[in-house]
Structures are given as C-alpha cells and as structure tokens.
Enzyme design. Sequence first.
Site, short mmCIF file in Angstrom:
data_model
loop_
_atom_site.label_atom_id
_atom_site.label_comp_id
_atom_site.label_asym_id
_atom_site.label_seq_id
_atom_site.Cartn_x
_atom_site.Cartn_y
_atom_site.Cartn_z
N GLY A 1 0.80 -1.21 0.00
CA GLY A 1 0.00 0.00 0.00
C GLY A 1 0.83 1.26 0.00
CG ASP A 2 3.60 4.26 1.28
OD1 ASP A 2 4.19 4.83 0.34
OD2 ASP A 2 3.19 4.86 2.29
CG ASP A 3 7.08 4.88 -1.67
OD1 ASP A 3 6.35 5.19 -2.63
OD2 ASP A 3 7.44 5.69 -0.80
#
Length: 477
Positions: free
Chosen positions: A257-259
């Site tokens: 859900g992120d980098d």
Amino acid sequence: MRIEGMRLVCGLIVVIVLLNSKKSESRRSKSGSRSNSFEYNAINCRAHSASLVDYGGVGDGKTSNTKAFENAIRNLSQYESKGGAQLYVPAGKWLTGSFNLISHFTLYLHQHAVLLASQDMNEWPVIKPLPSYGRGRDAAAGRYTSLIFGTNLTDVIITGDNGTIDGQGAFWWQQFHKKKLKYTRPYLIELMFSDNIQISNLTLLNSPSWHVHPTYSSNIIIKGITINAPVTSPNTDGINPDSCTNTRIEDCYIVSGDDCVAVKSGWDEYGIKFGMPTKQLAIRRLTCISPYSATIALGSEMSGGIEDVRAEDITAINTESGVRIKTAVGRGGYVKDIYVKRMYLHTMKWAFWMTGNYGSHADSHYDPNALPEIKGINYRDVVAENVSMAARLEGISKDPFTGICMANVTIGLAAKHKKQPWTCTDIQGVTSGVTPQPCDLLPDQGPKKITACDFPPENLPIDMVELKKCSYTMKHA
C-alpha cells in the site's frame, strides 16, 4: 514497443502464477515435514542450534510464544562467542509479540512455519523515536517496538524455506485511520546500529506499517523476499533502508500500500543533525505492484543524504510511478549519484517523478533555509507502456535539480494520456534517444551520446560477499 509491453505483462503473469502455484503446493502439504535435515545459504553458519519447542513453544495459532522466543534467545546467547546459534521455528502457527535478537544468531523458519503478530498491545513495548526523525511518524511520542527487533548487533540472519511472518496489520490500520494511536505503529523487522545482516527467503504479510527497516546499519543483504499487503493499506512500505551503508536488495517481489522500496536517511533538522546518509545501495530484480505509490522512492526523509544508489532489472505493473524523488525546502541533505537501468513499466501514472514540494515536516522547527541538493540522477534503457504522463519533474525555485540524464527511454502513452506528457520546472539535464520528446529543459544530445547515464564500472563492496552453504539436523521436524 507494444510487443515488448505484452511480453512484460505475460512475463509478470507467469511469475505470479509460479509464485501462487508454489504456495498452493506448500499449503497442500501436511503441516510439519518428516525430514529433520535442511540446508540454506547464509553469510555465516552456526555451531549450535535449537528448536522453539525446546523452550515451550506451541504452534496452535492461539498460545502466545513471546516468552518462548525470549527464553530461547536468552539461552542461546551463551553461544555468541562459541560459533553462534540458530533458533529453528518448526511448522505451525506461532503467535508472538515483539522479541529481540542477539549477535551471531540465525532465526530460521520452516516453510510451513507462520509467525503471527500478537494483537495484544501489552506485548509491544514502547521505545523512543528514532534520533534521526525526532518523533514518531504516526504520533509525536514514541513507537512500538517492531515484531522482530535488534540493536547494536553483528552477524544476524533472519531466513527460512519461505516461511511466513504475518503482521496481522488490519488491527493497526483501523487504529491508525481512527486516530487512536498514541505511538507509531510497529514494523515487522527492524535492526538498528547493526552490521552484517541477512534477511532472506521469507514471505512477509500485512505489516502494521513498514515491512523491513534496517536503520543506522551496514553490510546488509536482503534477498528472495516476498511481501504482500493490501494496496489500500496505510504506509505498508516493502523495504526501507534508512541511513544504511553497503546494502544489496535482490530478487524481491512486493505488493504493498506504499512504496515498494523507500530509501531514507532522517527527517528535517533531526536528520541533518544526525548526519548519517544512505549510500552504496544496490537494488536488483525487483518486481513491484503498488497502484498509489512508487516502485523506488528516494525520500521524503532524506535529510542525512542519499548517494550511490544503483537499481537495475526493475519490473513494475499498475504502480503510480517508476522512480520518485521526494524532498522539500527544510529537508536539507542531498540525493545524488543515482543510477537506474533496465526498468520495465506497465500501467503507470508517471514513469519519472521528482518533487521539491513534499510538504510533510517533523515539526515547526525545521530550517527554511535548509535546501536539499538533488543532482546526478541517471536513467537508461527504460521501456514503459500504458503511461498517463511520461514525467513530472519539479525542482525548487533558486535550487534546481541538476545533472538529470536519460538515455534510450521509450514511453508508450495510454489512450487517455495527459495532453502534455512532460512537466518540467527548475531542473537541468540532458537526454539521448528518449520518446516522447522531452521538455526543453532536457535537450536531446543526439545518438552519439547514447552511452550517457552509464553505471559506475566498479562493484560495491557488498557484491563481494558470497553466501556459505549451511546444513543442520534438528531434533524436531
């Protein structure tokens, strides 16, 4: 180029099918292998070994094993100077809170072993914020200790036969969204002020926040890691080397859900004062899916500096951006000597994104005169398909990003792409063989300059480290 794009998608589908079939095959096997011997590759082998069940571990998914881990590691610490020790986690579901590792130690997970992170907040001790951040990222106070934690260690290995560590993060994500957390969420694995680290051959799921966080550490190998978290989960970065030197990240598959990989080195005035850069970092054969974030992010916490990052053979699909540089006035520090080659992208919002107005600050005490230095950013041999916008490159007024180089880059725009494929402000650089035609601030140097943006010819010191073959026979299968 569209043929290449289709090959990319087909290749990625094959990778996913193989991964899923491997997991399905593992799940079809009965819990607990009958073989009591196993082998693996590691930076060091151990002279002594024990099983978690020797210390009262119960793998029923319900009984807390925090004390079992603590007792086992405490007992095995007697072997730190006697050839080191290994703790074997057999097949089963092992519920546990946070526990600390020791030096000259290996934690090994059987292929059917699952560590389940406890949802009892009493099993998560609170520690001080990181000194290079000055505060917790979720809350100004301290932070919960990571599930697997260690500080001031040397020669630490966390590995297995693709065993699983499940952070059961939904509990934490709900608390975060409801703004009920007094402290920053824990990570799955965090090692601080440590040297000679290996994290390999594991599946990591649903971390409360970042999955793997080596910080203030050196000589690190992260290899063969599968990370999976819902693409809507908050701040579930994959691998975040933070103020680390001499690191290699290889053969990792990340859905988050992120980098997927976020390179960091401290936040605003705290990172500037602490002054420990991330440097000599190699990222190879990374596959990323993250619709709302970057494949590789540099920053935004980069105030201690980031330099000599080399990324190659990177595949991303349905990810917001390929490489993103995030910084702002007040960050100070630098991002320089970044090299990326052989990157294959499909279905992206931006292939390249740099921004100097990433506004999040640790507090109001940052120095407005602390300007970051962004220079020597090199991309070559990039193929992208179905991209909404080729690049968004936004430097800082009176502090331009310089030395940007792009060579042999082909970006296939989506049917509904932005009218202007390039946005460029306060940057300087050159290009060669880039399609579509770049902005005027990145003039084409012609085909004779196609060797521009080359990687440095010398290897990093971490590339000289060769893994040994270790084998063990356990009492418990």
